[in-house]
Design a protein around this motif. Structure first.
Motif, PDB file in Angstrom:
ATOM      1  N   GLN A 162      -3.193   6.250  -0.164  1.00 31.23           N
ATOM      2  CA  GLN A 162      -2.981   4.863  -0.581  1.00 31.23           C
ATOM      3  C   GLN A 162      -1.954   4.193   0.305  1.00 31.23           C
ATOM      4  OE1 GLN A 162       0.374   4.989  -3.752  1.00 31.23           O
ATOM      5  NE2 GLN A 162      -1.152   6.514  -4.358  1.00 31.23           N
ATOM      6  N   GLN A 163      -1.808   2.906   0.093  1.00 32.07           N
ATOM      7  CA  GLN A 163      -0.726   2.154   0.710  1.00 32.07           C
ATOM      8  C   GLN A 163      -0.282   1.090  -0.287  1.00 32.07           C
ATOM      9  OE1 GLN A 163      -3.217   0.668   4.061  1.00 32.07           O
ATOM     10  NE2 GLN A 163      -2.476  -1.360   3.457  1.00 32.07           N
ATOM     11  N   PRO A 164       0.955   0.638  -0.181  1.00 29.40           N
ATOM     12  CA  PRO A 164       1.431  -0.351  -1.142  1.00 29.40           C
ATOM     13  C   PRO A 164       0.649  -1.659  -1.020  1.00 29.40           C
ATOM     14  CG  PRO A 164       3.268   0.651   0.038  1.00 29.40           C
ATOM     15  CD  PRO A 164       2.023   1.065   0.751  1.00 29.40           C
ATOM     16  N   HIS A 165       0.349  -2.252  -2.155  1.00 26.57           N
ATOM     17  CA  HIS A 165      -0.243  -3.585  -2.165  1.00 26.57           C
ATOM     18  C   HIS A 165       0.819  -4.592  -1.738  1.00 26.57           C
ATOM     19  CE1 HIS A 165      -3.201  -6.569  -3.365  1.00 26.57           C
ATOM     20  NE2 HIS A 165      -2.298  -7.203  -4.090  1.00 26.57           N
ATOM     21  N   PHE A 346      -0.919  -0.483  -5.646  1.00 23.38           N
ATOM     22  CA  PHE A 346      -1.343   0.155  -4.405  1.00 23.38           C
ATOM     23  C   PHE A 346      -2.788  -0.203  -4.099  1.00 23.38           C
ATOM     24  CE2 PHE A 346      -2.550   3.148  -7.727  1.00 23.38           C
ATOM     25  CZ  PHE A 346      -3.777   3.639  -7.314  1.00 23.38           C
ATOM     26  N   SER A 348      -6.346   1.293  -2.020  1.00 19.74           N
ATOM     27  CA  SER A 348      -7.021   2.464  -1.445  1.00 19.74           C
ATOM     28  C   SER A 348      -8.141   1.984  -0.532  1.00 19.74           C
ATOM     29  CB  SER A 348      -7.609   3.350  -2.552  1.00 19.74           C
ATOM     30  OG  SER A 348      -6.607   3.839  -3.407  1.00 19.74           O
ATOM     31  N   SER A 364      -6.471  -2.341   6.605  1.00 23.44           N
ATOM     32  CA  SER A 364      -5.262  -1.624   6.218  1.00 23.44           C
ATOM     33  C   SER A 364      -4.059  -2.121   7.013  1.00 23.44           C
ATOM     34  CB  SER A 364      -5.451  -0.118   6.440  1.00 23.44           C
ATOM     35  OG  SER A 364      -4.263   0.583   6.163  1.00 23.44           O
ATOM     36  N   SER A 367      -3.034  -5.608   5.786  1.00 21.02           N
ATOM     37  CA  SER A 367      -2.343  -5.551   4.499  1.00 21.02           C
ATOM     38  C   SER A 367      -0.896  -5.095   4.681  1.00 21.02           C
ATOM     39  CB  SER A 367      -3.091  -4.593   3.554  1.00 21.02           C
ATOM     40  OG  SER A 367      -2.439  -4.513   2.314  1.00 21.02           O
ATOM     41  N   ARG A 368      -0.687  -4.125   5.571  1.00 23.21           N
ATOM     42  CA  ARG A 368       0.685  -3.653   5.829  1.00 23.21           C
ATOM     43  C   ARG A 368       1.532  -4.762   6.446  1.00 23.21           C
ATOM     44  NH1 ARG A 368      -2.005   1.385   7.148  1.00 23.21           N
ATOM     45  NH2 ARG A 368      -1.273   3.037   5.720  1.00 23.21           N
ATOM     46  N   ARG A 371       2.471  -7.261   3.773  1.00 25.82           N
ATOM     47  CA  ARG A 371       3.538  -6.742   2.911  1.00 25.82           C
ATOM     48  C   ARG A 371       4.879  -6.772   3.634  1.00 25.82           C
ATOM     49  NH1 ARG A 371       4.876  -3.741  -1.480  1.00 25.82           N
ATOM     50  NH2 ARG A 371       6.561  -2.235  -1.202  1.00 25.82           N
TER      51      ARG A 371
END
Length: 403
Positions: A162-165, A346, A348, A364, A367-368, A371
Motif C-alpha cells: 500500500q501507500q498513504p492516500h 491508504f 492499493s 502511484s 499520488s505520492r 501527498r
C-alpha cells in the motif's frame, strides 16, 4: 467496453488461511440482497458499503452506461464471510478494477465478517483478487481511500502492499457538546460564533436549522444544493462532478426509507426564507457521516453560515446520542478545528498483468507527489494561497475563519 461474462461462471474454491473459500463473482446486486443485508448486521461499514447505496449506484450510474458491477462473495462452509463490491473503469487505456463508486465516497472497503477481518492474510487476498481480476478481465486494481480499520475492526486489505492516500478523514468524537465546544474554541472564537448568528438574524431574518423531513422537502433541498454547488464550481473554474447520472443517484438516496443507513439526510440553515448553507450526510449506525455541503451566494456569506450550521449539526448529533460526526476526507480549517479523530487512509495499486504496470506505476507516483505537496509546510500553504487569489473562498464549504 466489452463486458466479460463472469456472471455465468461457476463459483470457485480458493485455498486461504481460513480454509477453502468458495468465491462467487456476480454482475448484479439484487440477487445478493439477503447476503448483503446479513453481512451488514455483523460487518463494519460506512454508507457507501450498504445495499441501498449500491443498488442506487448501479441503477443510476453503471446501468445507463452499459456497465455492470463486479460483486465478489466469499463463503466458508456455505456461510458468507465477505462481500466486496467493485466496478470496472478505463485508466490510461487499460481496464481496471475499483471499489464501486469510489470517486464519490469518503471511505472505501468491503463488508468483512469479524472472522474474515481477522484471518484473511495478504497472500489470501492476492489469490482472491487475482481470481476476481481474471473473471472481470482487468489488468490492474486501483483501490483508493481505504481506512486501516473501522469501528475497531481491522481492514484486511491493509495487509496488502500500500501507500498513504493523499488525504485523511476527519471526525468529532461526540459526547457533552458544551465540553467539546469549550475544549475546541477559546473565548474569542466563541464570541465570533455568537456574533455571526446575531448578524445573520439581524440582517437576514430568523435563523432556522433543520433536516429534510418528507420526500418532497428532501428533493427540494437537494435541488437547492445542486444549484449552489453548480455556481460555486463555475466560479472555481472546475467541472461540476454532479453530472446528470450522479444527480439521479443522489435523488434516489434522499428518498430511501428513513432509517436506511444510505439515506442522504439534507441538513440546512435558513436565514429568513433563504437556504444559506447545507451540510448533508447519512446516519450510519452511531455516526453522522457528512458527504456534501454548499453555500448560497449572498451577502450573508461574510457571516459564515456554513460554520454556524456545522456547529448546530454537531450539537444535534451530541443530543441524539451519536458517537461520531464524520466531516469527511480532505483537510480544511473548519475540519481541523473541530475534529479530534483523524482517520489515515491508504491506496492499493495492484497489477495483475504486465500491462497493468503501465497504470499502477505512474498513478502511484502521481499520488505520492500529491501527498508530498499536501504535507509540505511550505508548498501546501502556497497552493492554498494561490487558490484563494484565484477563487476567493469558493472552494471552502465551511467559509470563513474560525480563529
Amino acid at each position: 467496453m466489452n463486458m466479460p461474462q463472469y456472471g455465468t461462471a461457476q463459483p470457485s474454491e480458493i485455498e486461504t488461511s481460513m480454509g477453502p473459500v468458495t468465491l462467487d463473482v456476480r454482475p448484479d446486486v439484487e440477487s445478493l440482497k439477503d447476503i448483503w443485508l446479513g453481512l451488514e448486521e455483523v460487518a463494519p461499514y460506512t454508507p457507501s458499503q450498504t445495499y441501498g447505496y449500491a443498488q442506487a449506484w448501479v441503477r443510476n450510474v453503471l446501468a445507463p452506461d452499459g456497465r455492470e458491477p463486479v460483486i465478489a462473495v466469499g463463503s466458508v462452509h456455505g456461510r458468507p464471510v465477505f462481500l466486496w463490491a467493485f466496478q470496472t473503469e478505463q485508466a490510461l487505456g487499460q481496464p481496471v478494477l475499483t471499489w464501486m463508486g469510489q470517486g464519490h465516497a469518503n471511505y472505501n472497503m468491503g463488508l468483512n465478517s469479524p472472522e474474515a477481518a481477522e484471518r484473511l492474510q495478504a497472500d489470501d487476498l492476492k489469490r482472491l483478487l487475482q481470481h476476481i481480476a481474471e473473471r472481470a478481465d482487468v489488468s490492474a486494481a486501483l483501490l483508493d481511500a481505504q481506512p486501516f480499520d473501522w469501528n475497531g475492526a481491522p481492514n484486511p486489505f491493509a495487509r496488502l502492499p500500500q501507500q498513504p492516500h493523499p488525504s485523511g478523514g476527519y471526525a468529532v468524537a461526540l459526547g457533552d457538546f458544551e465540553k467539546i465546544y469549550l475544549a475546541r474554541f477559546g473565548k474569542q472564537s466563541r464570541r465570533k460564533y455568537s456574533r455571526r448568528e446575531r448578524k445573520l438574524e439581524e440582517e437576514g431574518g430568523a435563523v432556522v436549522f433543520g433536516w429534510g423531513d418528507t420526500d418532497e422537502e428532501q428533493r427540494e433541498l437537494l435541488e437547492t444544493f445542486f444549484e449552489q454547488r453548480e455556481l460555486q464550481f463555475a466560479k472555481m473554474g472546475v467541472d461540476d462532478p454532479f453530472t446528470p447520472p450522479i444527480r439521479e443517484f443522489c435523488r434516489d438516496l434522499v428518498t430511501l426509507p428513513k432509517g436506511d443507513p444510505a439515506r442522504l439526510c439534507m441538513g440546512y440553515l435558513k436565514v429568513g426564507d433563504v437556504v444559506t448553507a447545507t451540510f448533508s450526510g447519512s446516519i450510519c449506525r452511531d455516526t453522522l457521516a457528512v458527504s456534501m455541503s454548499s453555500l448560497a451566494e449572498s451577502d450573508m456569506m461574510r457571516y459564515s453560515p456554513g460554520l454556524v450550521l456545522l456547529r448546530r449539526e454537531i450539537k444535534w448529533a451530541c443530543d441524539e446520542g451519536l458517537s461520531y460526526y464524520d466531516i469527511g476526507v480532505g483537510g480544511a480549517r473548519h475540519k481541523e478545528r473541530w475534529s479530534d479523530v483523524f482517520r489515515p487512509l491508504f491506496d492499493s495499486y495492484i497489477a495483475f498483468k504486465p500491462q497493468g504496470l503501465l497504470v499502477t506505476m505512474p498513478l502511484s507516483g502521481w499520488s505520492r507527489a500529491k501527498r508530498s505537496i499536501k504535507n509540505n509546510d511550505v508548498l501546501w500553504p502556497l497552493v492554498q494561497k494561490a487558490r484563494r487569489r484565484l477563487f476567493g473562498n469558493q472552494g471552502d464549504s465551511g467559509s470563513g475563519d474560525d480563529d
